[in-house]
Each structure stands twice: as C-alpha cells, then as structure tokens.
Design an enzyme around this catalytic site. Structure first.
Site, PDB file in Angstrom:
ATOM      1  N   LYS A 364       2.496  -4.404  -5.184  1.00  0.00           N
ATOM      2  CA  LYS A 364       3.841  -4.574  -5.741  1.00  0.00           C
ATOM      3  C   LYS A 364       3.870  -5.681  -6.805  1.00  0.00           C
ATOM      4  CE  LYS A 364       6.154  -5.314  -1.943  1.00  0.00           C
ATOM      5  NZ  LYS A 364       5.055  -5.318  -0.964  1.00  0.00           N
ATOM      6  N   THR A 366       1.432  -6.727  -8.641  1.00  0.00           N
ATOM      7  CA  THR A 366       0.700  -6.257  -9.822  1.00  0.00           C
ATOM      8  C   THR A 366       1.564  -5.315 -10.650  1.00  0.00           C
ATOM      9  OG1 THR A 366      -1.275  -6.369  -8.438  1.00  0.00           O
ATOM     10  CG2 THR A 366      -1.504  -5.264 -10.544  1.00  0.00           C
ATOM     11  N   ARG A 388       8.179 -14.379  -5.758  1.00  0.00           N
ATOM     12  CA  ARG A 388       8.184 -15.406  -4.716  1.00  0.00           C
ATOM     13  C   ARG A 388       6.988 -16.339  -4.891  1.00  0.00           C
ATOM     14  NH1 ARG A 388       7.967 -12.360   0.754  1.00  0.00           N
ATOM     15  NH2 ARG A 388       6.741 -10.897  -0.487  1.00  0.00           N
ATOM     16  N   LYS A 399      -5.390 -13.574   3.418  1.00  0.00           N
ATOM     17  CA  LYS A 399      -4.744 -12.706   2.434  1.00  0.00           C
ATOM     18  C   LYS A 399      -5.158 -13.033   1.000  1.00  0.00           C
ATOM     19  CE  LYS A 399      -0.093 -11.107   1.166  1.00  0.00           C
ATOM     20  NZ  LYS A 399       0.025 -11.574  -0.207  1.00  0.00           N
ATOM     21  N   ALA A 618       9.317 -12.317   4.941  1.00  0.00           N
ATOM     22  CA  ALA A 618      10.005 -11.028   4.826  1.00  0.00           C
ATOM     23  C   ALA A 618      10.303 -10.413   6.186  1.00  0.00           C
ATOM     24  CB  ALA A 618       9.181 -10.063   3.985  1.00  0.00           C
ATOM     25  N   PHE A 649       7.114  -6.637   1.672  1.00  0.00           N
ATOM     26  CA  PHE A 649       6.801  -5.527   2.576  1.00  0.00           C
ATOM     27  C   PHE A 649       7.307  -4.191   2.011  1.00  0.00           C
ATOM     28  CE2 PHE A 649       6.864  -8.802   6.234  1.00  0.00           C
ATOM     29  CZ  PHE A 649       5.570  -9.180   5.932  1.00  0.00           C
ATOM     30  N   PHE A 737      -6.273   3.910  -8.616  1.00  0.00           N
ATOM     31  CA  PHE A 737      -7.610   3.341  -8.422  1.00  0.00           C
ATOM     32  C   PHE A 737      -8.637   4.296  -9.027  1.00  0.00           C
ATOM     33  CE2 PHE A 737      -5.079   1.011  -5.516  1.00  0.00           C
ATOM     34  CZ  PHE A 737      -5.725  -0.185  -5.249  1.00  0.00           C
ATOM     35  N   TRP A 766      -3.661  -2.620 -13.815  1.00  0.00           N
ATOM     36  CA  TRP A 766      -4.708  -3.449 -13.207  1.00  0.00           C
ATOM     37  C   TRP A 766      -5.962  -3.479 -14.082  1.00  0.00           C
ATOM     38  CZ3 TRP A 766      -9.667  -2.551 -11.214  1.00  0.00           C
ATOM     39  CH2 TRP A 766     -10.207  -3.607 -10.451  1.00  0.00           C
TER      40      TRP A 766
END
Length: 913
Positions: A364, A366, A388, A399, A618, A649, A737, A766
């Site tokens: 999200k 990205t 955020r 993460k 979240a 999320f 991808f 990306w």
C-alpha cells in the site's frame, strides 16, 4: 484649491486606497504592512510616511536604529523583515554611506518597494517594468514633469546632475523610454557648464555645490530638484531661486514619491495575495534512472540526492516562517498555514487501502508513493502523499521499514524509518509522565491525611496560597465555586484532594518504542520508597498509546489540549472516570506535544512532497496518518490537486476506521479509494500454501496458476463491496511482480471491474517509479471527477452494541456477535458515563475478515466474539477487543538488527530495508 503638483499625489493615494479596499473585500483578513528601517532622526519623513499610509489604509511600522548603526546591523534587520510574512514592503531611510550593494541586495526583491535591488533594476532595464518595483523618486520626477509642468519628454535633452546608484539608473531608463536624449553627469564634470546650457530639462539629483553658479542654467530651462535624498531623508541646499521655464521643488518630489511608494506597497500586497491563490506548482522533479535487477531499497534511496527541504517547501507554496527545518531533508510545517489558506478550496482526497493482508505483502505504501510520483512528476498535477510514521520497534524487529519500496519511496529512507523529528519520543515522554502521575497520586493519597495532601497540592509560596489554572478547572468540575484555597470546607478539601483511584481499573500503560516481549507483564512499585504499593502492569509499544491516536485525530493545538485532558486513565472507587485533567497533568502533556503536532515534510524519490505524521496502531487504534497533515496538504495542492493517504491493514479495518472515525473527526469527504492487491496475495486467499519468512516461495506463487487467482479474488471482491457501502468509487491497483503472468493480471482486473470497481489497473512503480503508475493516476483522476456519494456506515447515536453488530455483519460478514460478560459490563459502564455516542474502533486480527487469522478468502456464518471493550475518550472512540490483542510486539529469533550497522567512516546506515 489643490496645487497642480499636489493633484497627482492625491490621485495616487486615492487610487491606492480604492485598490486596497477591493482587495480587502475579497480577503477581509488582508492587512498589508510597510516596514521602514530608519537609522537617524528624520521625523519629517516619518510623519509623511505615516500620514500617507493611514490615508490609503495601510499599516506602517518604523524600525528606528541609532544613527551610527553598522552595515551588519542594518542587514540583520533587513533579513528579519524579509522573513516576516506580515510585512509586504520594506524601505530604507539610512545615511548615504550605508547604501552599499551588500545592504541594498539584502532586501527581498518582492518587498523592495523603492526599487533599489539589482533584480528590480535589471527587470526595469530589460523592459519588464510590470514585473518589478520602479524607484518612486524616478517615477515622481517623470509624472511631475508630464502632469504638473506639462512637458512632452519626447526628443527633449535631459541632463541628470549629481544622481547616483539606483536613482541614476532608474531616471536614465525611464527618460529613454519616453524618447528623451538623456545624459547623466556629476557636479565636478569639466563640461558641466556647456551641458547645462544645452539641456532642455535639468534634474538635480543631489545638492548643488556652492561654487557652481546658478547662471550656468539657462533661463527658460525646466528644472526639477530631487536633491532631498529620499531614502536617507537628508535635505539638500534648497531650490534655485531664479526664473526658470518650470521649477519643481524637492518637497513636491518627496511627497509624490512617498505616495508612489504607497502605490508600490499596494501592488506588493496584490502580488502576495495572487501567490497565495491556487497555482500549479513549479516543482523541480528529480529524475530516476531505474536499474534492472532492482537494487535494495536503501541503495536506491542513497543513489538519489534529495532537494533541500526549504527549496521543496517554497515550490509547494509554503512560506519561510511556516517551516522549521530539521537537517537538510526534513522540516516541520507550522499550523499557521491553515489560517493563511483557509479560503483556499481543498483538493481531491484519495485513500489507499488493501485486500486482507498476507505475509506476502500488498504494498500500500509503495502504491501511495508511486501514485503521487505519477501524478506530479509525469502528469504535472499537484499531489501530496500523507503517510504514517513507522514505529522503530518493527524496524529493528521483523517487518523492516515502511518508506515504500523499489523506485517508489520516501527519501532519505533511513531518516524516515528511524527518529524522524522525534514525534514518537515526545509521545513516549508524555505517555510515561501521565503513567507516573497515576501511580504517584495513588501512593501519596494512601500515605497522607486529607489536610497534608491538600497542603502539598496547594502549597504556600511566599506567604500566598493559590490554585493553579488546572486545579481551578477541577474545582469547577466538582461543583465547588471557590477560588480562595483557605475557604474550602473539610469535605471540599477531601473531595478536591482525593481522586480515590481504583488500581484494578487502571487502563493507562507505560510505553516504549522497542519490541520487548518481557515488558508485556511486569510488577511495579517494588522499591522500598514505594512502601509496599506495588501492582501488576505492562508496557505497550509507543504507537499504541492513546496520545498517538489523539495526535492523529486532532485539528488544532487547542483541540489537542482538550483531548489530552479528557483521556480516561482509570475509574475511581465509585465507578466514575478519572482523567488527565483530574491528575493536573494536561498542560505538561501539551507542552511535551507542542512540536509533535506539526506535520513532517519529506519527499519522494522523484522530488514530490510527502507528509509523514502520526502512526497509530491499526488494531486498537484507527491506523491512519494525521488529520492535520491531510488538511494542510489539501490546501496546498489546490482545487485541482490530489492528496493521497493510506489506511493500515485491509479495507475492512483501516478503511472502515478511516471513514467512520477519521472522516467523522475531520469533516473531510473522500473522493476515491484505491484498493491494492497482488496476484501472490490473492493466490494465498484462494487456498495457496502457507508462507514462512526466509524460506523460498513455493511454485504456486512463482508459476502461473489461474485457478488459485480466481478463487482468491473473492477477498478482493468482498473488499470492493465494503468500499461501496460508503458510496465512494474504487479503483483497484494491482501491484505487479515479475513472476505474474499476463493471463493472471488480466483475470484480476476483469474480476475487479465485474465486482463494481470503477477501474482496475496494473502498476509497475516498484521497478520504474512514477512512470509505472501513470495509468493508475489517470484512472484515479477520472474516478475523482465523478460525484462522491459518501456516507457513514452507522449513526453514532445508536447504542454501542448495535454499532458493533453493524460493523461485524456489514463489513466482516459475521452472522452475529457474542459479548463476554466483561464486555457487556464495560459497555454498560461507558454508556452510564456518557460515552455511548462515540464511534467504534474494532480491535481484531488483520489477517482475516473473521477473528481467526488462518481463515483466508471470505469466511462466512461465523459468530464474532467480543472479549472486552475499552475506551479512548481523548481520541474519541470505543474499541471492542475481538479475542486477545497484543500491544507489545516481541523480537523474532533473528531480528532485523543483525543486518543494521553504521559505516563509521561515512556515517551511512547499512542494512535497513
């Protein structure tokens, strides 16, 4: 009756007054200010300036310096006024010897109402008089000759004697524009007498030396004396008293020039107002040179040199005094910008949400960055990303960072992911101060009499006992209408001094921005000084603090103070809520948070602006960046621009809370939802095998599998339906991808559109940056042009249980809810305490639409268990807990910190991702 010389001055002032009046009709708060830096005593000029300014309706301020002020002192004052946004014009009344190039060019050209800077003179010489300020003295000379004396300047021989610097240059330029043959000489020039004989018009630019006889000027010659140094206020030797064809004395020039300076001031104010209005940014975007294979995120980030943040701020319309710079690439933005732009129309408001998350990630952040890079760097549309701030706990845990990825990132990514500007540290300090206040108050109440407690709470200082402001507020809350501490009865003293907190009801925990599983359950108060007053407690991760949620939902400093004060930390032994206000700590919390409330300005890899501000959890909070960042960004982009923000999320959690909590608090209406999905994540929702961190993906995820994709699209379709509940058009962004096949991509886009998406677009940001999301940007623009039919899911006035049930059934697809006895008791208590009309913030797993993390796709016919219900009264929501909810992450066997290091030679961070 007015003299012919006075008439032009009156006309100029009247015209300036009328123009200013029209500007103020449209902008009532607009009050232009002329600043005059004066070194020395020239009360005459000060009085002239003051009177004319008042007549025109301008404000004027004099900065009076000693006559012997140095060049450096003058420049210091100039630089201060340059940055003062209340001042729209600046003039100098200083001695002639201080008029150096260094002093004159210290003035901002846009405030140089005397036209003395090289930039204004250069524009005049180049013929761009409408874009610059022209010397009021030079203009006065021309106007008086043409209007008062009635001279036609075309073809006339003009001799300018004794003028210097900007006045000499401006006079020559203006006369030449009128077709005059102009010569400028000094008093000591040998050919002065012959030149005076030849001239039709003589302009005296400085006092005439006594040795130069007046007879050198031919009778019938028009003479204009501007020998009063208008800028310094130094008067020359007076007007020549012989019969000339036309004589204009210095007083006439001075007064008209002062009026023309006022006219320049009004023009300066008008230009300033025009600049405040929406315009397409003149943004210098940074070029990308994508590599294949795509390098690591930190290598890409480090390979791009960010613009200086003050340059970026100026490009997007922020004023110098509206930013506070941190290093080279970060700045805080002051809330005063909202007042300045309050009449500016908002831009379009876009939310990026996602399908139900999987360990494979959806991207999200990205997509958010790729979308704004596409809008601004490739479609030339003003746009802002609002993200955020990530917690440092996961950054060093499992993460990693949250700055986006690949060629769609916020840079510098190491600064984004680490301390940033210290907001989370401020929250930690404020949170833990409040936690300390709670336990300290319990200790002191348990170990002191009412009288001793009262005497310490309201001490005698220098023979005087007074209540503090927050103590007076507590008295008012208790219904005690007294302000003299000595007049309280024993009962009132006890009522005031004792909060009588029930330790078993304390909900306020200490926080730390580090993943530390051993702080999930602790015992505090075991030191000897605590006299046996120990209890079980815990630490939460800092971003789980209610203060973080308050920061994210507040809309002003005053509102934040109010929200902080009403945060409920426990109940007293009679069941009434105890707040931060009751503990007397609200003012201190606000002081600790006074800088954290200002959004942080950064940039993307392509040099487009980003706000990074607030990062509430979240699950137990609403998982969205700050209302203030969104509001400021919406003003800065203007009516045709876009603000793109991200919800944590999946859409069932972050988006639902964005709509029902954040939009309710902000009053903002979203235009579009961008729903992010990946082929790999959809395969998992379709029944694909489990994924383990560090283990290569199984072939189901790296080879074409149409059936798995088709089966997994049920989750995407459900999230589209959830979005439609709120009446907002949805565009699906498929993060592509390299292992995705064309058939898989086409299938997802087709099924998304069949499910009601406005459009579905494959995205490649990306690997190539904003260029890879141009199609998405176009789809979002088109969707935003449609009318939003935004609506809330529920009315906050309905009972708490009904609001919970509505979310469970309409959003998650539950059959019903099941309340534990504890949850029901809490609901009854909050309703009785007057909190029943707050929105709901569901705290449940993000890994499934249900309460069971392993249930992928779209679970059906499940009963949603509500194990507990808690309240964040300061933030303004009730949060039911679905099952157990960890608020302090732990570290894995091999945390990210193994790979993080610092090159001690270059000071570069290594190993962040």
């Amino acid at each position: 009756m007015q003299s012919r010389q006075a008439r032009p001055r009156r006309e100029v002032i009247q015209n300036s007054k009328e123009v200013l009046s029209l500007l103020q009709e449209k902008n009532p708060a607009f009050k232009p200010v002329l600043a005059i830096i004066q070194a020395g005593d020239d009360n005459l000029m000060q009085e002239i300036n003051q009177n004319l300014a008042e007549e025109a309706g301008l404000n004027i301020t004099h900065i009076c310096l000693p006559p012997d002020s140095s060049e450096a002192e003058i420049i210091d004052e100039i630089l201060k006024i340059n940055e003062d946004t209340r001042v729209h014009g600046l003039a100098l009344q200083i001695s002639e010897n201080l008029f150096s190039n260094k002093v004159l060019n210290a003035l901002k050209p846009e405030k140089d109402v005397d036209g003395v800077t090289d930039i204004n003179l250069g524009k005049l010489v180049r013929g761009d008089a409408h874009e610059c300020f022209v010397s009021p003295v030079a203009k006065a000379v021309i106007e008086l000759l043409e209007k008062s004396v009635g001279v036609n300047l075309d073809g006339k021989k003009i001799l300018v004697v004794g003028a210097h610097g900007s006045l000499e240059a401006a006079l020559q330029c203006l006369f030449q524009r009128k077709g005059s043959m102009t010569m400028s000489i000094q008093w000591k020039t040998r050919q002065l007498q012959s030149k005076l004989h030849e001239a039709d018009i003589v302009v005296l630019g400085s006092p005439k030396p006594e040795e130069i006889p007046l007879t050198w000027i031919q009778p019938g010659t028009t003479v204009l004396n501007c020998s009063h140094d208008f800028l310094s206020g130094k008067v020359g030797c007076g007007s020549p008293r012989i019969h000339f064809g036309g004589l204009i004395e210095e007083d006439d020039v001075i007064l008209l020039a002062a009026a023309l300076r006022i006219q320049n001031m009004v023009s300066s104010g008008r230009r300033w107002l025009r600049e405040q209005q929406h315009r397409r940014w003149r943004l210098h975007c940074l070029k990308l040179q994508p590599l294949s294979p795509v390098p690591s995120d930190i290598e890409i980030s480090r390979g791009q040199t960010p613009k200086a943040v003050d340059v970026l701020a100026k490009e997007i319309g922020l004023l110098a005094d509206e930013i506070e710079i941190y290093g080279k690439s970060k700045a805080k933005v002051r809330l005063s910008v909202l007042e300045r732009l309050k009449d500016q129309a908002d831009g379009k408001y876009v939310l990026v949400a996602g399908i139900t998350p999987t360990p494979l990630g959806e991207g999200k952040s990205t997509v958010t960055i790729g979308l704004v890079q596409a809008l601004t760097a490739h479609l030339n549309v003003n746009s802002f990303a609002c993200l955020r701030q990530p917690s440092q706990g996961p950054t060093f845990g499992v993460k990693g960072g949250a700055a986006g990825g690949g060629y769609a990132q916020v840079i510098p990514m190491e600064e984004f992911n680490l301390h940033l500007t210290g907001d989370i540290h401020a929250i930690t300090a404020a949170n833990n101060l409040l936690a300390a206040a709670i336990d300290t108050r319990i200790l002191h109440e348990n170990t002191q009499t009412d009288k001793a407690l009262y005497n310490r709470l309201v001490p005698l200082v220098n023979g005087v006992r007074e209540f503090s402001e927050i103590q007076l507020a507590r008295l008012k809350k208790l219904g005690i209408n007294k302000t003299d501490p000595s007049t309280l009865t024993e009962e009132e003293v006890s009522k005031f001094a004792r909060l009588d907190i029930d330790p078993s009801t304390i909900t306020w925990q200490r926080v730390l921005d580090t993943n530390d599983r051993f702080l999930r359950k602790i015992t505090i108060g075991q030191g000897n000084a605590e006299k046996g007053h120990y209890r079980q407690a815990q630490f939460d991760i800092a971003v789980a603090s209610e203060i973080m949620a308050v920061l994210a939902l507040t809309d002003s400093l005053a509102d934040m103070k109010t929200r902080l004060g009403r945060m409920v930390v426990a109940s007293d032994k009679s069941g009434q809520p105890v707040t931060a206000d009751d503990l007397g700590v609200t003012g201190a919390l606000t002081v600790l948070m006074k800088d954290a409330i200002k959004p942080n300005l950064m940039q993307t890899l392509e040099g487009t602006p980003v706000f990074v501000h607030a990062g509430p959890f979240a699950n137990i909070a609403h998982g969205n960046s700050s209302v203030l960042a969104d509001k400021i960004a919406l003003k800065l982009v203007g009516e045709e621009g876009f603000v793109v923000t991200e919800a944590g999320f999946g859409a069932d959690i972050g988006m639902e809370k964005f709509f029902n909590i954040k939009c309710r608090a902000s009053g903002l209406v979203p235009n579009v939802v961008v729903l992010v999905a990946t082929v790999r994540a959809l395969k998992m929702h379709g029944g694909g095998p489990s994924v383990t961190a560090g283990v290569p993906l199984k072939k189901e995820y790296t080879e074409e599998n149409i059936q798995l994709v088709a089966d997994g699209c049920c989750n995407l379709q459900k999230q589209i339906q959830i979005t439609q509940l709120f009446g907002v058009p949805v565009v699906v962004a498929l993060n592509v991808f390299k292992t995705d096949t064309r058939a898989e991509i086409d299938l997802v886009c087709e099924l998304a559109k069949r499910a009601g998406a406005f459009d579905a677009v494959p995205c490649y940001h990306w690997s190539v940056g904003g260029k890879g999301s141009v199609d998405l940007a176009r789809a979002v623009r088109e969707a935003a042009s449609k009318r939003s039919r935004f609506q809330f899911l529920y009315d906050v006035q309905v009972p708490i249980v009904d609001k919970i049930r509505t979310i469970a059934q309409a959003v998650y697809g539950a059959k019903d809810i099941e309340l534990s006895p504890e949850a029901q008791a809490k609901i009854d208590r909050y309703t009785q305490q007057g909190f029943g009309n707050l929105p709901i913030c569901m705290a449940k797993t993000h890994l499934s639409l249900s309460h069971q993390p392993d249930k992928k796709g779209v679970p059906r016919d499940f009963i949603l268990p509500i194990s507990d219900v808690r309240a964040s009264i300061g933030a303004g929501f009730i949060y039911p807990l679905v099952g157990t909810m960890s608020t302090m992450p732990g570290l894995p066997t091999r945390p990210c910190f193994y790979d993080i290091d610092l090159d001690t030679e270059t000071e570069q961070v290594k190993g962040l991702f």
